[in-house]
Design an enzyme around this catalytic site. Structure first.
Site, short mmCIF file in Angstrom:
data_model
loop_
_atom_site.label_atom_id
_atom_site.label_comp_id
_atom_site.label_asym_id
_atom_site.label_seq_id
_atom_site.Cartn_x
_atom_site.Cartn_y
_atom_site.Cartn_z
N HIS A 5 21.55 5.99 -23.72
CA HIS A 5 20.14 6.38 -23.72
C HIS A 5 19.54 6.25 -22.32
O HIS A 5 19.94 5.37 -21.56
CB HIS A 5 19.35 5.50 -24.69
CG HIS A 5 19.87 5.52 -26.10
ND1 HIS A 5 20.82 4.62 -26.56
CD2 HIS A 5 19.59 6.34 -27.15
CE1 HIS A 5 21.09 4.87 -27.84
NE2 HIS A 5 20.37 5.91 -28.21
N HIS A 17 14.75 -0.04 -22.05
CA HIS A 17 13.63 0.79 -22.52
C HIS A 17 12.27 0.13 -22.31
O HIS A 17 11.24 0.78 -22.48
CB HIS A 17 13.79 1.12 -24.01
CG HIS A 17 14.97 1.98 -24.32
ND1 HIS A 17 15.15 3.24 -23.78
CD2 HIS A 17 16.06 1.76 -25.10
CE1 HIS A 17 16.29 3.76 -24.23
NE2 HIS A 17 16.87 2.88 -25.02
C1 OKP Z 1 18.65 1.19 -27.34
B1 OKP Z 1 19.68 1.16 -26.21
C2 OKP Z 1 18.77 5.93 -34.37
C3 OKP Z 1 17.44 5.37 -33.95
C4 OKP Z 1 17.38 5.23 -32.49
C5 OKP Z 1 16.32 3.95 -30.71
C6 OKP Z 1 17.60 3.73 -29.99
C7 OKP Z 1 17.45 2.65 -28.98
C8 OKP Z 1 18.72 2.42 -28.20
N1 OKP Z 1 18.70 6.77 -35.50
N2 OKP Z 1 16.41 4.25 -32.09
O1 OKP Z 1 19.46 2.13 -25.23
O2 OKP Z 1 21.04 1.21 -26.65
ZN ZN Z 2 21.58 2.91 -25.67
#
Ligand code: OKP
Ligand code: ZN
Length: 342
Positions: free
Chosen positions: A197, A159
């Protein structure tokens, strides 16, 4: 295959994460990497070693030097204000506002981030730099001729973009590794992102380039973080047009749906003529992941690993997400064993 593991990852240990409107213990916690390490050791995946130290040069080849300097110094600037708790931003640029770098600590936290779920603590920079070194060490092994390497990176990276952090990510380990491969003998590199994600940072970093293909299978941004990027019509810009492939899937995707997206990803990678593969491996596509909504099972990770191995290219696997503490290790091992054909 060689496994690279950085013990300093434990220094990224936020007290709180903003989840569903509440400050809760972070799901992106040190236990994640430790449970993967334990499973990888028990499975005899390969030699485990600590990362070599690389300087900042390979990092600033994909990140803004001022941003890197911000990351390295922000905790001291935060604590100079008498604050001993996690550093978090509060607001961001809204439509019509101007993205001009503020002078203050709080202003710069806002300027260099895109969410409030990514705490900065005393040890964050050391952990983050070690995570990037973990990726670089794996990339170096692959550049030196290894068939594959597994960089057990934590915190994750996909990210993080050229000049912002968020989504638990600060430096983009996969992008740094991909650029390292480009600079060390590989003309065409693909970054295949199978985290639940969308890897917005990786996409953004390479969006205008035709030498690094980005392919991502992820939850539809209409339904999932990071929400404002990751749609299928984002195909690249300038000479990068056609070198970005997003394969968003609706919530509930299981192997029958997921495997079709994988086939499309493999076809694109073959067409591109990739010479090396960087895998952003998230196992938060797992059916029991606490923050995600896909339905993959442990055996499915073996199938993904085998499918990627069948591309028959030097392959650098980099750890991204996965939050079901009792299953992350098992799922990563399934992937790695599948890749190795055992
Ligand atoms: C990082 B990676 C959940 C909150 C989500 C962001 C997620 C980041 C994921 N309720 N916050 O891509 O695994
Ligand atoms: Zn993720």
């Amino acid at each position: 295959m060689d496994v690279i593991y950085n013990p300093d990852h434990v220094l990224q240990n936020g007290k709180v994460e903003l989840i569903n409107g509440k400050l809760e213990p972070p799901v992106e916690c040190p236990q994640r990497a430790d449970s993967v390490l334990e499973a990888v050791r028990n499975a005899g995946i390969g030699q485990v070693s600590e990362p070599e130290k690389f300087g900042l040069d390979p990092i600033v080849s994909v990140h803004d030097p001022d941003y890197v300097d911000f990351l390295a110094t922000i905790w001291d600037r935060w604590t100079e204000k008498g604050r001993s708790w996690d550093a978090l931003p509060l607001n961001w640029v809204g439509r019509g506002m101007r993205h001009i770098k503020p002078e203050t600590v709080d202003g710069q936290l806002s300027y260099y981030s895109f969410d409030a779920g990514t705490p900065i603590t005393a040890g964050t920079w050391k952990a983050v730099k070690g995570s990037a070194d973990t990726a670089l060490t794996g990339a170096k092994r692959v550049a030196n001729g290894a068939r594959s390497a597994f960089s057990l990176c934590r915190p994750p990276g996909h990210h993080a973009s050229r000049d912002y952090y968020g989504g638990y990510c600060f430096l983009n380990n996969a992008a740094i590794a991909g650029q390292y491969l480009r600079d060390n003998g590989f003309g065409r590199v693909v970054i295949l992102d199978v985290d639940y994600h969308h890897g917005n940072g990786t996409q953004s970093i390479f969006y205008d380039r035709d030498d690094v293909l980005f392919v991502s299978i992820h939850a539809d941004p209409l339904q999932e973080f990071p929400f404002f990027i990751g749609h299928a019509d984002e195909t690249g810009e300038g000479k990068g047009k056609g070198y970005n492939l997003n394969l968003p899937l609706r919530r509930g995707a299981d192997w029958s749906v997921y495997s079709k997206a994988l086939e499309a990803a493999y076809a694109k990678i073959r067409d591109f003529g990739a010479e090396a593969v960087v895998v952003s491996l998230g196992v938060d596509t797992y059916e029991a992941d606490p923050i995600s909504h896909f339905k993959l099972k442990t055996d499915d990770y073996a199938r993904i690993g085998a499918g990627i191995a069948a591309l028959d290219l030097p392959t650098h696997i980099i750890m991204e997400g996965g939050y079901a503490l009792d299953a992350i290790g098992r799922n990563v091992v399934a992937f790695l064993n599948g890749f190795e054909g055992r």
